[in-house]
Design an enzyme around this catalytic site. Sequence first.
Site, PDB file in Angstrom:
ATOM      1  N   CYS J  58       0.851  -1.193   0.000  1.00  0.00           N
ATOM      2  CA  CYS J  58       0.000   0.000   0.000  1.00  0.00           C
ATOM      3  C   CYS J  58       0.888   1.245   0.000  1.00  0.00           C
ATOM      4  O   CYS J  58       1.784   1.368   0.847  1.00  0.00           O
ATOM      5  CB  CYS J  58      -0.885  -0.015   1.247  1.00  0.00           C
ATOM      6  SG  CYS J  58      -1.816   1.495   1.484  1.00  0.00           S
ATOM      7  N   ASP J  65      -0.841  -5.418   0.386  1.00  0.00           N
ATOM      8  CA  ASP J  65      -2.170  -5.519  -0.211  1.00  0.00           C
ATOM      9  C   ASP J  65      -2.240  -6.837  -0.965  1.00  0.00           C
ATOM     10  O   ASP J  65      -1.214  -7.341  -1.432  1.00  0.00           O
ATOM     11  CB  ASP J  65      -2.421  -4.357  -1.181  1.00  0.00           C
ATOM     12  CG  ASP J  65      -2.920  -3.106  -0.479  1.00  0.00           C
ATOM     13  OD1 ASP J  65      -3.485  -3.227   0.618  1.00  0.00           O
ATOM     14  OD2 ASP J  65      -2.731  -2.010  -1.025  1.00  0.00           O
TER      15      ASP J  65
END
Lengths: 160, 160, 160, 160, 160, 160, 160, 160, 160, 160
Positions: J58, J65
């Site tokens: 991220c 992520d």
Amino acid sequence: MAEAAKKASVKNQGLRQLGKTAPLPASPDDAILERVPNPHPDTAYVARFTAPEFTCLCPVTGQPDFAHFVLDYTPGAWLVESKSFKLYLGSFRNTAAFHEDTTLTIGKAIADLLEPSWLRIGGYWFPRGGIPIDVFWQCGSPPEGIWIPDQGVAPYRGRG
Amino acid sequence: MAEAAKKASVKNQGLRQLGKTAPLPASPDDAILERVPNPHPDTAYVARFTAPEFTCLCPVTGQPDFAHFVLDYTPGAWLVESKSFKLYLGSFRNTAAFHEDTTLTIGKAIADLLEPSWLRIGGYWFPRGGIPIDVFWQCGSPPEGIWIPDQGVAPYRGRG
Amino acid sequence: MAEAAKKASVKNQGLRQLGKTAPLPASPDDAILERVPNPHPDTAYVARFTAPEFTCLCPVTGQPDFAHFVLDYTPGAWLVESKSFKLYLGSFRNTAAFHEDTTLTIGKAIADLLEPSWLRIGGYWFPRGGIPIDVFWQCGSPPEGIWIPDQGVAPYRGRG
Amino acid sequence: MAEAAKKASVKNQGLRQLGKTAPLPASPDDAILERVPNPHPDTAYVARFTAPEFTCLCPVTGQPDFAHFVLDYTPGAWLVESKSFKLYLGSFRNTAAFHEDTTLTIGKAIADLLEPSWLRIGGYWFPRGGIPIDVFWQCGSPPEGIWIPDQGVAPYRGRG
Amino acid sequence: MAEAAKKASVKNQGLRQLGKTAPLPASPDDAILERVPNPHPDTAYVARFTAPEFTCLCPVTGQPDFAHFVLDYTPGAWLVESKSFKLYLGSFRNTAAFHEDTTLTIGKAIADLLEPSWLRIGGYWFPRGGIPIDVFWQCGSPPEGIWIPDQGVAPYRGRG
Amino acid sequence: MAEAAKKASVKNQGLRQLGKTAPLPASPDDAILERVPNPHPDTAYVARFTAPEFTCLCPVTGQPDFAHFVLDYTPGAWLVESKSFKLYLGSFRNTAAFHEDTTLTIGKAIADLLEPSWLRIGGYWFPRGGIPIDVFWQCGSPPEGIWIPDQGVAPYRGRG
Amino acid sequence: MAEAAKKASVKNQGLRQLGKTAPLPASPDDAILERVPNPHPDTAYVARFTAPEFTCLCPVTGQPDFAHFVLDYTPGAWLVESKSFKLYLGSFRNTAAFHEDTTLTIGKAIADLLEPSWLRIGGYWFPRGGIPIDVFWQCGSPPEGIWIPDQGVAPYRGRG
Amino acid sequence: MAEAAKKASVKNQGLRQLGKTAPLPASPDDAILERVPNPHPDTAYVARFTAPEFTCLCPVTGQPDFAHFVLDYTPGAWLVESKSFKLYLGSFRNTAAFHEDTTLTIGKAIADLLEPSWLRIGGYWFPRGGIPIDVFWQCGSPPEGIWIPDQGVAPYRGRG
Amino acid sequence: MAEAAKKASVKNQGLRQLGKTAPLPASPDDAILERVPNPHPDTAYVARFTAPEFTCLCPVTGQPDFAHFVLDYTPGAWLVESKSFKLYLGSFRNTAAFHEDTTLTIGKAIADLLEPSWLRIGGYWFPRGGIPIDVFWQCGSPPEGIWIPDQGVAPYRGRG
Amino acid sequence: MAEAAKKASVKNQGLRQLGKTAPLPASPDDAILERVPNPHPDTAYVARFTAPEFTCLCPVTGQPDFAHFVLDYTPGAWLVESKSFKLYLGSFRNTAAFHEDTTLTIGKAIADLLEPSWLRIGGYWFPRGGIPIDVFWQCGSPPEGIWIPDQGVAPYRGRG
Ligand SMILES: [Ca+2]
Ligand SMILES: [Ca+2]
Ligand SMILES: [Ca+2]
Ligand SMILES: [Ca+2]
Ligand SMILES: [Ca+2]
Ligand SMILES: [Ca+2]
Ligand SMILES: [Ca+2]
Ligand SMILES: [Ca+2]
Ligand SMILES: [Ca+2]
Ligand SMILES: [Ca+2]
Ligand SMILES: [Ca+2]
Ligand SMILES: [Ca+2]
Ligand SMILES: [Ca+2]
Ligand SMILES: [Ca+2]
Ligand SMILES: [Ca+2]
Ligand SMILES: [Ca+2]
């Protein structure tokens, strides 16, 4: 078989079987498909019959075959009388025919009886040799503005 | 077949196949099941292998059969080396045997190789004649306090 | 029916039907359930047969009934020969009996044929009057340490 | 309601409703639960009835309530006659009672009629105030060695 | 790896990471698993963490491996602090180990940190060579009267 | 929070909220959990409430948290009045607490109100940081011979 | 029935039933379908009502029938008031009509009340004689650029 | 492979394999795809074959590959003879080719054999390197007014 | 409410809430929907946000309502900043409005903020009175050649 | 990131990575996407790659992520070489970017490499803040008569 089965489509309005003891017809020849007046003849709509209880015989081996049918149509002047439809399906119990043939024969018998603007039938056959066959047929043109949902039958997937 | 397949269970610790080009063994006789040391030999736990890619031949017709296997065991000193397990399963490709026999042969070969405290195998065979066969076998006693989840394979349901 | 169906359980080891043209028996009386030697007679395991292709007749109305069967057993000296099992199930096609009776009759015929240490049968009948009936029976005691997974058949839920 | 509903359990063996025109009883008081002899009285097994078509009234608001019932029992001398069971369930149509009460009343009426060694009922009620209530009751002791599968009804999950 | 990972289990009650910018630890060695007091220390219950976001490296090929973890435990004096747990899992991102080893290492690190009466971990690994591996481990004894639902993770089924 | 929430358990039999306009209580302190007499006090059974509509606040961030609850209990003298239960759950709307704490607080409040022989609660929380937490608690001993089905809530599985 | 049911469509804006004790109407004749102003009359959108709680009577046998309805429409000046819709559906409880007729009658009553640019109704009826009937109707033309998702109701599949 | 496989498409109407012992062909070169007259040549419909039992070899590694195929076509003068289709698929057992190539080769062989107005094939391959490949091909134009349902095969989702 | 909620759409590019402690806004009036530049402004694509965590109040009863939202749009110059979107949704927590109104208000607020070429929102509300309401709205025209998958939310089905 | 990632698309036909030890590239800059000749360049068809094993970082928090990708394209002269595709996806492991950006960057890199007539990518991201984001992009025009099935990824639904 197409000839015999079509004979089943006697367009009989004086219902012979509803509310009576109706024995299983020995063959499609002996079955009497009946029709009743459509209570909404001026309205375009779809009626769907789902019939997971169907069996006939394999023309090559004489062994039982099984299928799951879904029938959709847009009624015109007539509806199929549901008890006679059940008996008609049951009449294939000792009849032998190929999957493609049986599916179309049933679809055409109903189409001939009801003369709907549109009709379709999906025949979902149980696997033989590890490979199930599905047959999809439709005839006529749906009235404009009609709503026809997918039949949504789950695909075969073997095991696991 | 039990005799031949058991021969596959060479308890080989110098791994011959991992990180090398390993051709598919021609039969279970030619396959080399390998084992590696269990990194947690003092801990009771369960390892599960799910193998949806299995095929062998039908001893009656010579036609291909297919199955989905799930193998569970509680490792002792050894783990099955996963690449050799995959090759061992692949080695049945041209071998003929009945479902019950093949399932137990595979389970016993792994049990013989690893000498785990407990092992079970579920063989979920694709339908023949409209009727699939599942075979469930286990041997040994799970260590006290072990946790063994259900294999949870979906039941066969034909069509519809 | 119990009497007739049991007669089907001729404990015939010279297989009469495998690899030949075998017509559908006219009734359970005419069916020949056959058995083959268990290749792993000293091993406790479970064999499961799933039969979604079953139909018989309703003793009250004469109309077709449909069912989905799952049979589990722990083989002793014998396995059921799968083609004869399929033909035996097919022989109920023109036989009339109540759901509870048919399910137990089938289970007992196999138990009588194989004399397994344990056997169970689940009969999952299609709905009549909006209410399906399931019948669950088992007999004998499973060998110690056997693994018997749930049959996992989806419950009926009407529509929606 | 318990009193009234129990009266429904007339242990009537001369079946009054099967194969006749049977109007929907106006209340459980007017319903006649009937029983038939168990064809396998010496065998321990389970019969399951799944009834997704049930409705009664809310005692607080007078509005309709809906439920999905699953009934399991181990028959002794008697089976519940399935048409009378359907009519009995239908007789609650204009009866008001709380979910817990209705579920147990139905279970107890069948238990009283059949005197089975064991019976259980699951009542899965449609949500009110965003929160559905399920009621689970059983009585008696299952015969040793009986097999009782889970009812497997899907949990409620709101939307999404 | 077991040695390094265990070091992560610093039993730190002055939470270092909660409500702050916490960078992803470079390895399990650098991760700080933290614990918080159990608000109901006298009550026996189960906490379940489901972690579908896990990746590490394959020790043989250096390629990424992926897993879905479910951790259950019965808290004693401590709960695992959930942000530190997330960071601990993330710290395996560049660590290489076998599936069986990684699963047990994680389970043991939490067990070491929390000293719960009982803990189990299910590691559901993505397929390699067409065959996924699941690892199931538990330790300790659940307090009497505890309720531990199944983890219910769907079995792998290939395609179709 | 445990103290405040317990106060909610006023054992009030003159129902204050049923059939009236009942505003949402501002906190569990202000909520009035009510009970009604069990219509079958001499019968051991299970009542299940499924509540997918629950929200409270995170004590660390002040942001909303969401959960799905399933509550099972075996009624003694009392049933929980369902409208008051709904309002009690709604009263957590602006209350902050950790997942483990909230789940047990709710379970204990109902247990305190009803004094059932047995009660369990499953709290299935929506994911935070990619990792959902489930909390499972039960207390008491179920009456002998009771039937308690699994809660069957689907496990979290991320995406794909 | 079409005549009677249409009378239900009193286009009443002074809501008579909302926030009051509203007894179940004895028949569609006695039901008062009400409408409220659409808060977004200049915006083309779709509202869907899903009604799994519906029952009426079979005109041939007098026995209960059950259905699951999904109604979609694009509001013009009016929305259907949801409590009156629920009461209208409930008013069919003691009314007898064929599946095709009932489905279209309900759809037309709402269309008559609201005069939406477009409306459709799916009636998914529980099986009778093993064969469920679905009825699909729509009228009008959806405003250009409208989004109408599929209703997605699961197909019937019998057992297994 | 395209050249060899096409040779399989001998347009042979004197069926050589049906009702006889037909050994598995050694390669697509040796397979004989056969056709039978379409019993409804003047009717536009769709036939679907679902084949979850397929395996071939990887051209890079020599290891087995597995796939699930679904074939749809609109028959003209001919139907594919299903036993020959099964044998043709089985003939790839020891053939090596890329997923995209194999899928199109099969589709083209059937298209060449049957000269249907339209045909499509979906090849759903088991994952390699964590990433399954699906291949979708169609040729020709479906006759006007034909109904072609979605193949509906579940997407791959890894674990969890 | 439309007026107030629109005020939330301050087109603020200096992000006020990201990476800071952002308390839950007291109402949509107090929420600040923020936007960030689209990194691919010249590319036509769809962004989907799925929000199963939504609650507001019923304007008639003051009780909590719950919904599951799915928002799709084709970004132009701007993307919605996801944290501000979450806070905006959270700001409805103590706001009362009808389902149809709330759904369109949210959709219009995002459309007003982003001025996308196309946007749609599906609001899937939890059942009230046994009947859930879904609201579907879209505005604008999707750029030519865009791909917009179905939202695929499961239909409500009551129990069973 | 778009600049760097595009560099990955070296249109290299002398495959550098297949059948060799290929370390995970440190970034998309270092990855070498490779292509192989399409064996059926004159045939319009679709290839689908499903990649549930993807992770990146991220850009705001630096935390991992996760996403599930499905890529569909209609090959022209080239196919993507699947091992290089796997390595390219793996190269994002330590790269930070927004969901919308990453999804389009991957899609564009493949489009740039292969110059297919049509390509689409669905990026299904794991939830953050309780709200997952999906990104859907396509480019080019599918050849006439192509068949493109839905990607069919299940929608996110939180818990319950
Ligand atoms: Ca087969
Ligand atoms: Ca078969
Ligand atoms: Ca079925
Ligand atoms: Ca029925
Ligand atoms: Ca339903
Ligand atoms: Ca409700
Ligand atoms: Ca693999
Ligand atoms: Ca499969
Ligand atoms: Ca999260
Ligand atoms: Ca029926
Ligand atoms: Ca793989
Ligand atoms: Ca997943
Ligand atoms: Ca409701
Ligand atoms: Ca239901
Ligand atoms: Ca989240
Ligand atoms: Ca939910």
